[in-house]
Design a protein around this motif. Structure first.
Motif, PDB file in Angstrom:
ATOM      1  N   THR A  29       0.834  -1.207   0.000  1.00 26.79           N
ATOM      2  CA  THR A  29       0.000   0.000   0.000  1.00 26.79           C
ATOM      3  C   THR A  29       0.867   1.255   0.000  1.00 26.79           C
ATOM      4  O   THR A  29       0.585   2.227  -0.702  1.00 26.79           O
ATOM      5  CB  THR A  29      -0.930   0.007   1.223  1.00 26.79           C
ATOM      6  OG1 THR A  29      -1.729  -1.181   1.220  1.00 26.79           O
ATOM      7  CG2 THR A  29      -1.844   1.222   1.209  1.00 26.79           C
ATOM      8  N   LEU A  30       1.940   1.225   0.781  1.00 26.78           N
ATOM      9  CA  LEU A  30       2.852   2.367   0.842  1.00 26.78           C
ATOM     10  C   LEU A  30       3.561   2.567  -0.489  1.00 26.78           C
ATOM     11  O   LEU A  30       3.656   3.694  -0.989  1.00 26.78           O
ATOM     12  CB  LEU A  30       3.883   2.161   1.954  1.00 26.78           C
ATOM     13  CG  LEU A  30       4.948   3.254   2.074  1.00 26.78           C
ATOM     14  CD1 LEU A  30       4.311   4.564   2.521  1.00 26.78           C
ATOM     15  CD2 LEU A  30       6.043   2.828   3.043  1.00 26.78           C
ATOM     16  N   PHE A  31       4.077   1.477  -1.089  1.00 25.62           N
ATOM     17  CA  PHE A  31       4.787   1.605  -2.360  1.00 25.62           C
ATOM     18  C   PHE A  31       3.911   2.275  -3.405  1.00 25.62           C
ATOM     19  O   PHE A  31       4.318   3.232  -4.067  1.00 25.62           O
ATOM     20  CB  PHE A  31       5.197   0.225  -2.917  1.00 25.62           C
ATOM     21  CG  PHE A  31       5.974  -0.638  -1.982  1.00 25.62           C
ATOM     22  CD1 PHE A  31       6.655  -0.098  -0.902  1.00 25.62           C
ATOM     23  CD2 PHE A  31       6.028  -2.004  -2.181  1.00 25.62           C
ATOM     24  CE1 PHE A  31       7.369  -0.900  -0.036  1.00 25.62           C
ATOM     25  CE2 PHE A  31       6.741  -2.820  -1.334  1.00 25.62           C
ATOM     26  CZ  PHE A  31       7.415  -2.274  -0.257  1.00 25.62           C
ATOM     27  N   GLY A  39       5.743   9.836  -7.605  1.00 27.98           N
ATOM     28  CA  GLY A  39       6.470   9.263  -8.733  1.00 27.98           C
ATOM     29  C   GLY A  39       7.162   7.955  -8.401  1.00 27.98           C
ATOM     30  O   GLY A  39       7.249   7.519  -7.265  1.00 27.98           O
ATOM     31  N   ARG A  40       7.661   7.323  -9.469  1.00 26.84           N
ATOM     32  CA  ARG A  40       8.237   5.988  -9.322  1.00 26.84           C
ATOM     33  C   ARG A  40       9.470   5.962  -8.428  1.00 26.84           C
ATOM     34  O   ARG A  40       9.720   4.966  -7.738  1.00 26.84           O
ATOM     35  CB  ARG A  40       8.562   5.400 -10.687  1.00 26.84           C
ATOM     36  CG  ARG A  40       9.703   6.093 -11.438  1.00 26.84           C
ATOM     37  CD  ARG A  40       9.967   5.431 -12.771  1.00 26.84           C
ATOM     38  NE  ARG A  40       8.794   5.524 -13.640  1.00 26.84           N
ATOM     39  CZ  ARG A  40       8.753   4.995 -14.863  1.00 26.84           C
ATOM     40  NH1 ARG A  40       9.796   4.330 -15.322  1.00 26.84           N
ATOM     41  NH2 ARG A  40       7.681   5.132 -15.605  1.00 26.84           N
ATOM     42  N   ALA A 174       3.653   0.737 -12.665  1.00 32.92           N
ATOM     43  CA  ALA A 174       2.304   0.935 -13.199  1.00 32.92           C
ATOM     44  C   ALA A 174       1.589   2.051 -12.446  1.00 32.92           C
ATOM     45  O   ALA A 174       0.856   2.851 -13.038  1.00 32.92           O
ATOM     46  CB  ALA A 174       1.509  -0.361 -13.104  1.00 32.92           C
ATOM     47  N   ALA A 175       1.810   2.121 -11.126  1.00 35.57           N
ATOM     48  CA  ALA A 175       1.179   3.176 -10.325  1.00 35.57           C
ATOM     49  C   ALA A 175       1.683   4.541 -10.748  1.00 35.57           C
ATOM     50  O   ALA A 175       0.927   5.516 -10.805  1.00 35.57           O
ATOM     51  CB  ALA A 175       1.463   2.941  -8.841  1.00 35.57           C
ATOM     52  N   ASP A 176       2.975   4.636 -11.059  1.00 38.28           N
ATOM     53  CA  ASP A 176       3.536   5.916 -11.489  1.00 38.28           C
ATOM     54  C   ASP A 176       2.885   6.376 -12.787  1.00 38.28           C
ATOM     55  O   ASP A 176       2.522   7.539 -12.940  1.00 38.28           O
ATOM     56  CB  ASP A 176       5.042   5.781 -11.667  1.00 38.28           C
ATOM     57  CG  ASP A 176       5.681   7.072 -12.144  1.00 38.28           C
ATOM     58  OD1 ASP A 176       5.343   8.128 -11.591  1.00 38.28           O
ATOM     59  OD2 ASP A 176       6.497   7.018 -13.069  1.00 38.28           O
ATOM     60  N   GLY A 177       2.694   5.446 -13.732  1.00 38.37           N
ATOM     61  CA  GLY A 177       2.032   5.804 -14.974  1.00 38.37           C
ATOM     62  C   GLY A 177       0.579   6.175 -14.753  1.00 38.37           C
ATOM     63  O   GLY A 177       0.057   7.123 -15.372  1.00 38.37           O
ATOM     64  N   PHE A 178      -0.082   5.464 -13.852  1.00 38.94           N
ATOM     65  CA  PHE A 178      -1.480   5.723 -13.544  1.00 38.94           C
ATOM     66  C   PHE A 178      -1.661   7.090 -12.906  1.00 38.94           C
ATOM     67  O   PHE A 178      -2.704   7.742 -13.056  1.00 38.94           O
ATOM     68  CB  PHE A 178      -1.989   4.630 -12.616  1.00 38.94           C
ATOM     69  CG  PHE A 178      -3.471   4.646 -12.393  1.00 38.94           C
ATOM     70  CD1 PHE A 178      -4.350   4.726 -13.459  1.00 38.94           C
ATOM     71  CD2 PHE A 178      -3.997   4.583 -11.104  1.00 38.94           C
ATOM     72  CE1 PHE A 178      -5.726   4.727 -13.253  1.00 38.94           C
ATOM     73  CE2 PHE A 178      -5.363   4.589 -10.895  1.00 38.94           C
ATOM     74  CZ  PHE A 178      -6.224   4.660 -11.972  1.00 38.94           C
TER      75      PHE A 178
END
Length: 213
Positions: A29-31, A39-40, A174-178
């Protein structure tokens, strides 16, 4: 070579590690939260902080320190309180400094890579469920009568990191892109602030309910 697990043990350990890596927890969750907000680089720094915590937990298991902590009700209670308090503090941060995904907030408060690394390390070390997990998980792959048991436990703990990276790294990337899409929808991003706060609070409750025996 006496510390290297045989092929059968390695395959079993790799499968178990994969299942664990895809299971949601405070670390993941933190990552994802930091990757979304900063950002990534921030997400990866938190991830490597948690991996550093994995090394420490592994050393504690190999040296028998985790068993001593869990065997002491007072020490285990203190660990639970600090761990739950740390998660609740992160939940407060998500709401108090809300809209963390908005351009204005991101520009105003950028955490350093070291700060993100330290947060990942802290959330890992202060989670008593992780101590319980490593204390019960790693020994399943080593015979108690094995004279090289401590060394094998440490090697398995080291292997846990590269085996879990193929799962955790893509999630952070993927989270960074999202996050690029999220910044265009402030209402949704604010809802995610509350979502992450709720998830951290839920994990804090689970930690407080953890039993040493």
């Amino acid at each position: 070579m006496q510390y290297i697990p045989d092929a059968t043990i390695f395959i079993q350990f790799a499968i178990a590690t994969f299942v664990i890596a895809i299971t949601p927890g405070p670390d993941m969750t933190l990552f994802v939260g930091r990757a979304l907000s900063n950002g990534r680089g921030a997400g990866l720094a938190c991830m490597f902080g948690a991996m550093t915590g994995v090394l420490i937990h592994t050393a504690m298991v190999a040296l028998g320190l985790s068993a001593l902590i869990v065997a002491s009700p007072e020490a285990f209670l203190v660990l639970k309180v600090f761990g739950a308090g740390y998660l609740l503090w992160l939940a407060y941060q998500a709401i108090r400094y809300g809209s963390a995904f908005s351009p204005e907030s991101t520009a105003g408060r950028q955490r350093t890579l070291f700060e993100n690394w330290a947060t990942g390390l802290g959330i890992n070390l202060l989670n008593p469920k992780i101590i319980l997990f490593f204390m019960t998980f790693l020994p399943q792959f080593v015979a108690a009568s094995d004279p090289h048991a401590p060394g094998k436990l440490f090697v398995l703990g080291l292997l846990f990191i590269p085996l879990s990276l193929p799962v955790t790294v893509p999630m952070v990337l993927a989270a960074d892109g999202f996050s690029q899409l999220l910044r265009k929808t402030p209402t949704v991003t604010r809802m995610l602030d509350y979502l992450f706060a709720g998830v951290f609070s839920a994990f804090a409750i689970k930690i407080l309910m953890a039993q040493a025996r």
